[in-house]
Design a protein around this motif. Structure first.
Motif, short mmCIF file in Angstrom:
data_model
loop_
_atom_site.label_atom_id
_atom_site.label_comp_id
_atom_site.label_asym_id
_atom_site.label_seq_id
_atom_site.Cartn_x
_atom_site.Cartn_y
_atom_site.Cartn_z
N PRO A 51 -2.18 13.16 -2.89
CA PRO A 51 -3.10 12.22 -2.24
C PRO A 51 -4.16 11.65 -3.18
O PRO A 51 -4.55 10.49 -3.04
CB PRO A 51 -3.75 13.05 -1.13
N ASP A 109 2.41 1.75 -3.39
CA ASP A 109 1.38 2.29 -4.27
C ASP A 109 1.19 3.78 -4.02
O ASP A 109 1.10 4.59 -4.94
CB ASP A 109 0.03 1.58 -4.04
N PHE A 110 1.12 4.14 -2.73
CA PHE A 110 0.89 5.54 -2.34
C PHE A 110 2.02 6.44 -2.84
O PHE A 110 1.79 7.47 -3.45
CB PHE A 110 0.78 5.61 -0.82
N ALA A 120 -3.54 3.31 -4.81
CA ALA A 120 -3.43 2.43 -3.66
C ALA A 120 -4.76 1.73 -3.36
O ALA A 120 -4.80 0.51 -3.16
CB ALA A 120 -2.96 3.22 -2.44
N PHE A 179 0.83 -1.20 0.00
CA PHE A 179 0.00 0.00 0.00
C PHE A 179 0.87 1.26 0.00
O PHE A 179 0.61 2.21 -0.72
CB PHE A 179 -0.92 0.00 1.23
N LEU A 180 1.94 1.25 0.82
CA LEU A 180 2.84 2.40 0.89
C LEU A 180 3.57 2.62 -0.43
O LEU A 180 3.78 3.76 -0.85
CB LEU A 180 3.84 2.20 2.02
N TYR A 235 4.29 5.36 -12.81
CA TYR A 235 3.79 4.55 -11.70
C TYR A 235 4.21 3.10 -11.86
O TYR A 235 4.71 2.47 -10.93
CB TYR A 235 2.27 4.66 -11.64
N GLY A 261 1.78 9.06 -6.00
CA GLY A 261 1.94 10.46 -5.67
C GLY A 261 3.11 11.13 -6.37
O GLY A 261 2.98 12.23 -6.91
N ALA A 308 -2.35 9.08 -5.36
CA ALA A 308 -1.85 8.03 -4.50
C ALA A 308 -2.99 7.17 -3.96
O ALA A 308 -2.92 5.93 -3.98
CB ALA A 308 -1.07 8.66 -3.34
N PHE A 309 -4.06 7.81 -3.47
CA PHE A 309 -5.19 7.05 -2.96
C PHE A 309 -5.89 6.29 -4.08
O PHE A 309 -6.36 5.16 -3.89
CB PHE A 309 -6.20 7.97 -2.25
N SER A 352 -11.38 8.32 -3.07
CA SER A 352 -10.33 9.33 -2.87
C SER A 352 -10.87 10.74 -3.02
O SER A 352 -10.40 11.67 -2.37
CB SER A 352 -9.17 9.09 -3.84
#
Length: 315
Positions: free
Chosen positions: A89, A15-16, A96, A12-13, A298, A20, A92-93, A132
């Motif tokens: 965010p 991905d974030f 993620a 998850f991190l 990404y 971002g 990223a959200f 998001s």
């Protein structure tokens, strides 16, 4: 490094961070195009233009020229800081949450069950986008207002904080920051659905997806560019209505041009015609280079950390 599979805190991190960073880089690069797009898209709801204080912009070239002449080169990045804050965010959200949501769906083979594979990607992308948006919408509102501040006179807002505070203290209160939110949620589903679903699906059948050279990168960018343009046009009318509604947020309701989403839609159709829903779409097509860059960056960032699947996550 071993390839990672399935949802995890570390995944998850990654991905974030990947979503971002790639979003911030791409947005800064395409900020001038995005500002021109917003100005053209919102000028029929801009008080300065409607009152005649600032002449109308007649097209992309005219807008580029006048912004430079009236406000200077740096003005093309007006609101970009807010956009990066918003986009980090948001993107990223989106990425993620999409991979986490996607992991909840049954897995389908891209080769044997392409239809279900595509629908799964589209559903997870749409849900991630809607989720998001709830978190970052006030920043999206501020981005629109700062970028649509036209002319060489006094600015309507002196920055992100001033924009948010003035709007929240206005007649609409805190919820004024969420004007246009409903149509945004409706529009984000086809946009993110196509954006993620189409890219993931095409990327999975890309014969050069494992090529780390120029051909592989070019093929990924071509898929990303086609995806970004398609997604942009699929949701553009919703985006136009959203931006128009955002332009009146700090005013009392008695001064609003539009009473709501449907009223805005009908007035645009009646007074300006169907094509008005796509004002600024030409600049938006140029802007999608940034969206394509996001998708490719990404995937490459995730690959560098040993995660499979690029945008789509592990397969």
């Amino acid at each position: 490094m071993s390839k990672q599979e399935g949802p995890s805190a570390f995944g998850f991190l990654i991905d974030f961070a990947a979503g971002g960073i790639s979003g911030a880089v791409a947005k800064t690069g395409t900020a001038p195009i995005e500002r021109v797009k917003l100005i053209i898209q919102t000028q029929d709801a801009n008080p300065k233009i409607k009152s005649g204080e600032v002449p109308r912009y007649t097209g992309i070239v005219n807008c580029f020229t006048r912004v430079y002449q009236e406000q200077g080169l740096a003005a093309f990045w007006r609101g970009n800081f807010t956009n990066v804050i918003r986009y980090f965010p948001t993107q990223a959200f989106n990425f993620a949450f999409k991979d986490q949501i996607k992991a909840l769906f049954p897995k389908y083979s891209a080769k044997k069950e392409f239809g279900m594979f595509f629908l799964t990607n589209m559903a997870s992308g749409g849900l991630a986008g809607a989720g998001s948006l709830c978190i970052v919408y006030p920043l999206d509102y501020a981005r629109t207002r700062l970028a649509s501040d036209v002319g060489s006179g006094q600015k309507s807002f002196n920055g992100l904080a001033d924009c948010l505070v003035k709007t929240a203290r206005g007649p609409g209160g805190f919820m004024g920051l969420y004007n246009g939110f409903g149509v945004s949620v409706i529009g984000i589903i086809p946009y993110r659905g196509v954006y993620f679903g189409m890219y993931d699906s095409l990327a999975s059948i890309n014969p050069y997806k494992n090529d780390s050279g120029l051909i592989g990168l070019a093929s990924k960018f071509a898929i990303a560019q086609a995806t970004a343009i398609t997604a942009g046009y699929a949701s553009y009318p919703f985006d136009t209505i959203r931006r128009r509604l955002q332009m009146q947020s700090e005013k009392p309701k008695s001064e609003w041009l539009y009473k709501g989403t449907m009223d805005c839609f009908y007035k645009i159709m009646k007074e300006e015609g169907t094509t008005a829903l796509f004002k600024g779409a030409g600049a938006n097509a140029l802007r999608t280079v940034g969206s394509a860059m996001v998708l490719v960056l990404y995937g490459e960032i995730k690959k560098a950390f040993g995660f499979e699947g690029g945008v789509g996550g592990s397969e």
